[in-house]
Design an enzyme around this catalytic site. Sequence first.
Site, PDB file in Angstrom:
ATOM      1  N   CYS A   1      -5.493  -2.765   2.796  1.00  0.00           N
ATOM      2  CA  CYS A   1      -5.250  -2.789   4.396  1.00  0.00           C
ATOM      3  C   CYS A   1      -6.656  -3.096   5.353  1.00  0.00           C
ATOM      4  CB  CYS A   1      -4.366  -1.517   4.533  1.00  0.00           C
ATOM      5  SG  CYS A   1      -3.552  -1.524   6.001  1.00  0.00           S
TER       6      CYS A   1
ATOM      7  N   LYS B   1      -9.575   2.631  -2.159  1.00  0.00           N
ATOM      8  CA  LYS B   1      -9.868   2.009  -1.208  1.00  0.00           C
ATOM      9  C   LYS B   1     -11.303   2.354  -0.536  1.00  0.00           C
ATOM     10  CE  LYS B   1      -7.536   1.584   3.312  1.00  0.00           C
ATOM     11  NZ  LYS B   1      -6.061   2.325   4.056  1.00  0.00           N
TER      12      LYS B   1
ATOM     13  N   GLU C   1       0.795  -1.208  -0.034  1.00  0.00           N
ATOM     14  CA  GLU C   1      -0.050  -0.062   0.119  1.00  0.00           C
ATOM     15  C   GLU C   1       0.826   1.128   0.029  1.00  0.00           C
ATOM     16  OE1 GLU C   1      -3.624   1.985   2.622  1.00  0.00           O
ATOM     17  OE2 GLU C   1      -2.157   0.424   3.629  1.00  0.00           O
TER      18      GLU C   1
END
Length: 249
Positions: A135, A101, A39
């Site tokens: 994540c 995300k 990331e």
Amino acid sequence: MKIALIQLNSIWQDIETNIQQAENFIQQTEKADLYILPEMWATGFCTADAKDASLALHWMERIAKESLCAIAGSLPISKENGKFANRFYFVTPTCSSFYDKHHLFRIGGEDKEFEAGQERTIVHFGEFRFLLQICYDLRFPVFSRNANTDYDAIIYVACWPASRKLALDSLLTARAIENQCYVICVNRTGKEKTLRYDGGSCIISPEGKRLLDLGCSPNIQTTDISIEELNSFRQKYPFLQDADAFQLF
């Protein structure tokens, strides 16, 4: 399919150095079909002082074309409305796909400058269908649920701190088992401001077994995943046929 995990110690906001690190790793290992970076690999986990990393995307596009491979990883990308997206790019020699995300890390202030994506992204590459995740998404299993067996592997790219590594390891294994898929995670390593990262990048089988574990230091490792073995396992244990029915937004 041969997968290469690139576990970096990303240098804060130094895009050129981080690109060179990644390229050095690629050059020192056997050729893979797919290379995966962590990331925000080109900048570190920048939130309050985000920096656009389009330069790193251009490098990814060049590597994919020159090496006839795919390369994936997330970057902070500025949007026209003044916000940023934490954008997970999956780049092939002919095209690029991306996922923004969805679950922004409120504790780290990611929700202040970044805008959440609303759509899941599944990429078809070779014989595999990959669900792209980043994540913090790992903590929310409904968003990644393989409700209609519509993907074969989940890729998580992460900046997951060492202090919560037990949660990382446990949740990755759970996602593989419950979704009957490969789970691929590439986490960063090193220190950034007050945080320490212990890597632990890995590939987990649908049975929950670790096929690859990169440990704590910056490095690159490769292994193969098999669509035939996955399909055989799903046929032998058709658990997903009994899953609860629900509609993802």
